[in-house]
Design an enzyme around this catalytic site. Structure first.
Site, PDB file in Angstrom:
ATOM      1  N   GLY A 246       0.825  -1.200   0.000  1.00  0.00           N
ATOM      2  CA  GLY A 246       0.000   0.000   0.000  1.00  0.00           C
ATOM      3  C   GLY A 246       0.861   1.252   0.000  1.00  0.00           C
ATOM      4  O   GLY A 246       1.991   1.252  -0.471  1.00  0.00           O
ATOM      5  N   SER A 247       0.328   2.314   0.566  1.00  0.00           N
ATOM      6  CA  SER A 247       1.006   3.604   0.568  1.00  0.00           C
ATOM      7  C   SER A 247       2.131   3.632   1.598  1.00  0.00           C
ATOM      8  O   SER A 247       2.160   2.841   2.552  1.00  0.00           O
ATOM      9  CB  SER A 247       0.011   4.720   0.878  1.00  0.00           C
ATOM     10  OG  SER A 247      -0.452   4.601   2.221  1.00  0.00           O
ATOM     11  N   GLY A 251       2.465   2.057   5.350  1.00  0.00           N
ATOM     12  CA  GLY A 251       3.621   1.262   5.738  1.00  0.00           C
ATOM     13  C   GLY A 251       4.284   1.761   7.005  1.00  0.00           C
ATOM     14  O   GLY A 251       4.778   0.956   7.819  1.00  0.00           O
ATOM     15  N   GLU A 268       5.755  -3.426   0.897  1.00  0.00           N
ATOM     16  CA  GLU A 268       5.778  -3.033  -0.520  1.00  0.00           C
ATOM     17  C   GLU A 268       4.967  -1.750  -0.640  1.00  0.00           C
ATOM     18  O   GLU A 268       3.738  -1.784  -0.708  1.00  0.00           O
ATOM     19  CB  GLU A 268       5.182  -4.144  -1.395  1.00  0.00           C
ATOM     20  CG  GLU A 268       5.936  -5.466  -1.327  1.00  0.00           C
ATOM     21  CD  GLU A 268       7.285  -5.416  -2.004  1.00  0.00           C
ATOM     22  OE1 GLU A 268       7.599  -4.398  -2.656  1.00  0.00           O
ATOM     23  OE2 GLU A 268       8.035  -6.396  -1.869  1.00  0.00           O
ATOM     24  N   CYS A 302       2.015   0.204  -8.632  1.00  0.00           N
ATOM     25  CA  CYS A 302       3.120   0.727  -7.826  1.00  0.00           C
ATOM     26  C   CYS A 302       4.355   0.924  -8.691  1.00  0.00           C
ATOM     27  O   CYS A 302       5.224   1.742  -8.374  1.00  0.00           O
ATOM     28  CB  CYS A 302       3.412  -0.193  -6.649  1.00  0.00           C
ATOM     29  SG  CYS A 302       3.688  -1.902  -7.100  1.00  0.00           S
TER      30      CYS A 302
END
Length: 515
Positions: A246-247, A251, A268, A302
């Site tokens: 995610g963002s 994270g 990630e 991403c």
């Protein structure tokens, strides 16, 4: 809004298609009809399901079941565990068309990308089946006579997998296939924006487990819910590994909470990926690579290309051709065969894109595209023309990842400047260079080149294969998933020393004699 209709033939209502696919995939009606959470399709903006949610209290019970399943599963020989993953791959093969189309309906990807996502799942299952017979440790030379050293790898426990909307099922499979053959149980929290594909995959897993016959109950569990569900998973000390996609903002929260209890995170996160175009580049090749990387998936990967760094000698040749492609690319209902770009996921995605373009204009940028596109029958959906943004400097908005089809274009005078621009952002996921100069290519991939986890030559930064470890550096989080030796993140390592002699020599020449 600009006027444009979706290409292709008329389609049935999205809700009707969703219902047919959910039944074809074996998903119980109770899980997606009558629940508290509305699920909408970005294709039209309509509500297509009402999904049952878990709560934080449900998470604790699920973790208990996951621990019990892990304690049984870890004793199953790894090649036998691989057989379950093989059966999952067979279910995915048999239902690729249905699941791929469901990905399109729920995430808004064009059909080839929806099908490609399921193929990626099949590929990682194949990889993991082979891996189940290759969980190797090392034999290490001992300094002590009559001794042997080695390392062994063991299952670590329940693995929590938190996934994002843009790859609603493939990212789960990267983690799940490896974690399963490594001997772990699974707890999956999908994005609240894409619960239906998760329900479908869970149904396919349960079908594979039934054929397998001896998989412990609770080996893979699905937990649909909001931030409270994710927080309960990240805080539970019985979950030693949390993989979160995610963002960067997300994270930071997950990483800190897991680290507080000395758990392990596989993160990630954001990617502000760049491509460098050198004077020797094949511009036809570069144009095609740039177009897919920047506009594919409506810029919602991403690994999407977000910054293009073009040498001044080819700038005036390449950029006008690129602007022409941006102005003519087909946008519309992703179910139509001619469509290349589907919708943004929701209004928030559209609003964030417009704010970024306003900031770029305020910094003196020249913006081509970026406007909302009118698609027939989709007044509540958010289709946009991809934006090509020529800008003179890498200002703050360029250094920020906006999850939308915005490509910032900068000039450079040489490779050192280009690499400095490439690396001059907080993120470090993927990167690429277009060049026919061997020295430039090798420099880009060297220690003084790209600082990203992925560095490509003569292809864009997106479209990674499962055979290589996937992930990045800096604010991308440092995690690695999929191929290479990424499996080690789902296991614990033990170093073993065996004394097969009758003596007891100590390491480093230490003496400790007793009567």
């Amino acid at each position: 809004m600009a006027n444009r209709s979706a290409e292709g033939d008329a389609h049935r209502p999205v809700a009707q298609e969703v219902a047919e696919l959910m039944r074809a995939l074996g998903v119980p009606d109770a899980s997606w009809r009558g629940g508290a959470r509305q699920s909408r399709s970005p294709i039209t903006g309509e509500t297509v399901a009402h999904v049952a949610e878990a709560s934080a209290a449900h998470v604790a019970d699920a973790v208990t079941r996951s621990v019990d399943a892990f304690e049984a599963w870890r004793t199953v020989p790894a090649p036998r565990r691989g057989e379950l993953v093989r059966l999952l791959g067979e279910e995915l093969r048999a239902h690729k068309a249905e699941l791929g189309r469901l990905v399109t309906l729920e995430a808004g990807k064009v059909l080839s990308e929806g099908l490609g996502e399921v193929q990626e799942m099949i590929d990682i299952c194949d990889f993991a089946v082979g891996l189940s017979r290759q969980l190797y440790g090392l034999t290490i030379a001992s300094e002590r006579p009559g001794h042997r050293m080695m390392e062994t790898w063991h299952p670590v426990g329940p693995v929590a997998i938190i996934t994002a909307f843009n790859f609603p099922v493939a990212v789960w499979s990267w983690n799940a296939a490896l974690a399963l053959v490594c001997g772990n149980s699974l707890l999956w929290k999908p994005s609240e924006k894409t619960p239906l594909t998760a329900l479908a995959v869970q149904a396919l897993f349960e079908r594979a487990a039934a054929v397998f016959g001896t998989a412990p109950k609770g080996l893979s569990q699905l937990l649909i819910g909001g931030a409270d569900v994710g927080a309960a998973l990240t805080d539970d000390p019985r979950v030693p590994v949390v993989s979160a996609t995610g963002s960067t903002r997300m994270g930071r929260i997950v990483g800190e909470r897991v680290a507080r209890r000395f758990g392990r995170s596989i993160l990630e996160l954001g990617g502000n990926n760049a491509a460098i175009v050198c004077p020797s580049a094949d511009l036809d090749l570069a144009l095609r690579g740039i177009a897919f990387a920047a506009m594919g998936t409506a810029g919602q990967r991403c690994t999407s290309l977000r910054r293009l760094i073009v040498h001044e000698s080819v700038y005036d040749t390449l950029v006008p051709r690129l602007a022409k492609a941006y102005a003519s690319v087909s946008i519309g209902d992703p179910r139509a065969a001619a469509t290349l770009i589907g919708p943004l996921i929701d209004k928030d995605g559209f609003d964030n894109m417009q704010k970024a373009l306003e900031a770029a204009r305020a910094a003196g940028a020249r913006v081509h595209g970026g406007e909302r596109v009118d698609v027939a029958g989709a007044a509540d959906a958010y289709y946009v023309r991809p934006a090509l943004v020529e800008i003179d400097e890498q200002v703050e908005i360029v250094r920020h990842e906006t999850f939308a089809p915005i490509l910032y274009v900068l000039r450079c005078s040489g490779l050192p400047e280009a690499i400095k621009l490439q690396n001059g952002v907080p993120q470090g996921l993927s990167s690429s260079i277009f060049t026919n100069d061997m020295r430039e290519a090798e420099t880009f991939m060297s220690a003084e080149g790209s600082d990203c986890g992925i560095a490509n030559v003569n292809i864009g930064p997106s479209g990674a294969e499962i055979g290589g470890a996937f992930g990045g550096e800096k604010e991308t989080g440092g995690g690695r998933e999929a191929g290479s030796d990424a499996w080690k993140a789902y296991m614990r390592r033990a170093t073993n020393t065996i004394n097969y002699s009758r003596q007891l020599p100590l390491a480093q020449g230490v003496s400790f004699d007793i009567d």
